[in-house]
Structures are given as C-alpha cells and as structure tokens.
Design a protein around this motif. Structure first.
Motif, short mmCIF file in Angstrom:
data_model
loop_
_atom_site.label_atom_id
_atom_site.label_comp_id
_atom_site.label_asym_id
_atom_site.label_seq_id
_atom_site.Cartn_x
_atom_site.Cartn_y
_atom_site.Cartn_z
N GLN A 14 -21.58 13.99 10.66
CA GLN A 14 -20.56 13.91 9.62
C GLN A 14 -19.93 12.53 9.65
O GLN A 14 -19.89 11.88 10.69
N LEU A 15 -19.43 12.11 8.50
CA LEU A 15 -18.67 10.86 8.41
C LEU A 15 -17.19 11.19 8.53
O LEU A 15 -16.70 12.12 7.88
N ARG A 16 -16.49 10.45 9.36
CA ARG A 16 -15.05 10.62 9.54
C ARG A 16 -14.34 9.39 8.99
O ARG A 16 -14.73 8.26 9.27
N LYS A 17 -13.30 9.63 8.22
CA LYS A 17 -12.53 8.55 7.62
C LYS A 17 -11.75 7.82 8.72
O LYS A 17 -11.03 8.45 9.51
N ALA A 18 -11.91 6.50 8.77
CA ALA A 18 -11.16 5.70 9.73
C ALA A 18 -9.67 5.82 9.42
O ALA A 18 -9.28 6.02 8.28
N GLY A 19 -8.86 5.71 10.45
CA GLY A 19 -7.43 5.76 10.28
C GLY A 19 -6.83 7.14 10.35
O GLY A 19 -5.62 7.30 10.20
N VAL A 20 -7.65 8.16 10.57
CA VAL A 20 -7.13 9.53 10.68
C VAL A 20 -7.06 9.91 12.16
O VAL A 20 -5.98 9.97 12.74
N GLN A 21 -8.21 10.17 12.79
CA GLN A 21 -8.22 10.47 14.22
C GLN A 21 -8.47 9.21 15.06
O GLN A 21 -8.05 9.14 16.20
N PHE A 22 -9.18 8.25 14.50
CA PHE A 22 -9.54 7.04 15.24
C PHE A 22 -10.02 5.98 14.25
O PHE A 22 -10.27 6.26 13.09
N ASP A 23 -10.15 4.76 14.74
CA ASP A 23 -10.86 3.67 14.08
C ASP A 23 -12.10 3.42 14.93
O ASP A 23 -12.33 4.12 15.92
N ALA A 24 -12.88 2.43 14.55
CA ALA A 24 -14.06 2.10 15.36
C ALA A 24 -14.32 0.60 15.33
O ALA A 24 -13.94 -0.10 14.38
N VAL A 25 -14.98 0.15 16.36
CA VAL A 25 -15.50 -1.21 16.44
C VAL A 25 -17.01 -1.06 16.58
O VAL A 25 -17.47 -0.31 17.45
N ARG A 26 -17.76 -1.74 15.70
CA ARG A 26 -19.22 -1.65 15.76
C ARG A 26 -19.79 -2.98 16.23
O ARG A 26 -19.43 -4.05 15.75
N VAL A 27 -20.70 -2.88 17.20
CA VAL A 27 -21.43 -4.04 17.71
C VAL A 27 -22.90 -3.64 17.67
O VAL A 27 -23.28 -2.61 18.23
N ASP A 28 -23.71 -4.42 17.00
CA ASP A 28 -25.10 -4.04 16.75
C ASP A 28 -26.05 -4.41 17.88
O ASP A 28 -25.84 -5.37 18.62
N GLY A 29 -27.11 -3.62 17.98
CA GLY A 29 -28.26 -3.92 18.82
C GLY A 29 -28.02 -3.86 20.32
O GLY A 29 -27.14 -3.16 20.81
N ASP A 30 -28.84 -4.62 21.03
CA ASP A 30 -28.77 -4.64 22.49
C ASP A 30 -27.41 -5.13 22.99
O ASP A 30 -26.95 -4.69 24.04
N ARG A 31 -26.78 -6.00 22.23
CA ARG A 31 -25.45 -6.48 22.61
C ARG A 31 -24.46 -5.31 22.69
O ARG A 31 -23.67 -5.22 23.63
N GLY A 32 -24.50 -4.42 21.73
CA GLY A 32 -23.62 -3.26 21.73
C GLY A 32 -23.92 -2.30 22.86
O GLY A 32 -23.01 -1.76 23.51
N ARG A 33 -25.19 -2.08 23.14
CA ARG A 33 -25.58 -1.18 24.22
C ARG A 33 -25.17 -1.74 25.57
O ARG A 33 -24.67 -1.02 26.43
N ALA A 34 -25.38 -3.03 25.76
CA ALA A 34 -24.97 -3.67 27.01
C ALA A 34 -23.45 -3.62 27.18
O ALA A 34 -22.95 -3.39 28.29
N LEU A 35 -22.74 -3.81 26.09
CA LEU A 35 -21.28 -3.75 26.13
C LEU A 35 -20.81 -2.34 26.51
O LEU A 35 -19.90 -2.18 27.34
N ALA A 36 -21.42 -1.32 25.94
CA ALA A 36 -21.06 0.07 26.28
C ALA A 36 -21.29 0.33 27.77
O ALA A 36 -20.44 0.94 28.43
N ASP A 37 -22.40 -0.12 28.28
CA ASP A 37 -22.70 0.09 29.69
C ASP A 37 -21.76 -0.72 30.59
O ASP A 37 -21.37 -0.25 31.66
N ARG A 38 -21.38 -1.91 30.15
CA ARG A 38 -20.43 -2.72 30.91
C ARG A 38 -19.07 -2.00 30.98
O ARG A 38 -18.45 -1.93 32.04
N LEU A 39 -18.63 -1.46 29.85
CA LEU A 39 -17.37 -0.70 29.83
C LEU A 39 -17.44 0.52 30.74
O LEU A 39 -16.47 0.86 31.42
N ALA A 40 -18.58 1.20 30.73
CA ALA A 40 -18.75 2.36 31.60
C ALA A 40 -18.61 1.96 33.06
O ALA A 40 -18.00 2.67 33.86
N GLY A 41 -19.17 0.81 33.41
CA GLY A 41 -19.04 0.32 34.78
C GLY A 41 -17.60 0.00 35.14
O GLY A 41 -17.17 0.23 36.27
N LEU A 42 -16.85 -0.51 34.18
CA LEU A 42 -15.45 -0.87 34.42
C LEU A 42 -14.53 0.34 34.49
O LEU A 42 -13.42 0.25 35.02
N THR A 43 -14.97 1.46 33.93
CA THR A 43 -14.11 2.64 33.81
C THR A 43 -14.60 3.83 34.64
O THR A 43 -14.20 4.96 34.38
#
Length: 129
Positions: A14-43
């Motif tokens: 489903q599509l959720r309208k931004a500004g209701v429950q959350f907003d989002a930041v999109r980062v494309d491709g391998d850069r986004g996946r590496a960033l997600a994994d980096r955040l997981a390591g930090l948290t």
C-alpha cells in the motif's frame, strides 16, 4: 514482533501519504543498502523501519518522523518524501508476510513508534561521502 502498526498492510503493498504517520528519505541502489546496513551496525541491529525495492532504481526508503527532514541539508542523490501545502508524496509499504515483490523490508519495524533517527541517518550519509 507485536508492533500493532496500523500503517502496515495486512497483505500486499500500500502507499502511505507522507506527513501522516511518517515521512521518508529515499537513497537509491547499493548506496542505500550500504547505508541501511551501516545504520543497523550503529544501532545494534535496529535502525528503524527500512523498505527496499528490487527493481527500477532499487530505492531504499528510510521511514523517519513527520517533518524531521526539513530545514536540514541532505547530500545529492537523496530524495525526501514529505507533504506540504502544495506538495504530496506517497511512500510504498509492504506487508510483513506474503508476496510483496518488488518491495520488502530490509529492516522491519520493531515498535509502533520506532522510526529511523533522522540525525543519525544524515550523519551516516555525510560520513559515507
């Protein structure tokens, strides 16, 4: 997991309208996946909810608190999905189980009010450059 997140669809996508429950930041491709994994390591493995796409630009969506991305500088290649007076964005959200291709959870929500910390996300983005 018992998050009781009413914004997660029971099946499919489903599509959720931004500004209701959350907003989002999109980062494309391998850069986004590496960033997600980096955040997981930090948290300690719980960066907050992160959705990834398997096709197209292979976007990675970091779900952040409403309004938390405004008035901050973001690196090139980052797309903020927010809502404003003359602007509406929609964020794709997959179900927790069942077929949801091309979307999936890279990191599932772990609590109803647990989202990606925007300052930590921004710092991780800037440190990767």
């Amino acid at each position: 997991m018992n998050t009781q997140c009413d914004w997660i669809p029971a099946v499919g996508i489903q599509l959720r309208k931004a500004g209701v429950q959350f907003d989002a930041v999109r980062v494309d491709g391998d850069r986004g996946r590496a960033l997600a994994d980096r955040l997981a390591g930090l948290t300690g493995g719980d960066p907050g909810p992160v959705v990834e796409e398997a096709n197209g630009l292979r976007g990675v969506y970091f779900l952040v608190p409403v309004g938390s991305t405004s008035h901050r500088s973001w690196p090139d290649g980052v797309t903020r999905l927010t809502a404003g007076r003359q602007h509406i964005s929609y964020i794709p959200v997959p179900a927790l189980h069942g077929p949801t291709w091309p979307l999936s959870w890279r990191y599932r929500p772990t609590a109803y009010d647990r989202l990606v910390h925007p300052l930590l996300l921004r710092a991780a983005l800037h440190s990767a450059e």
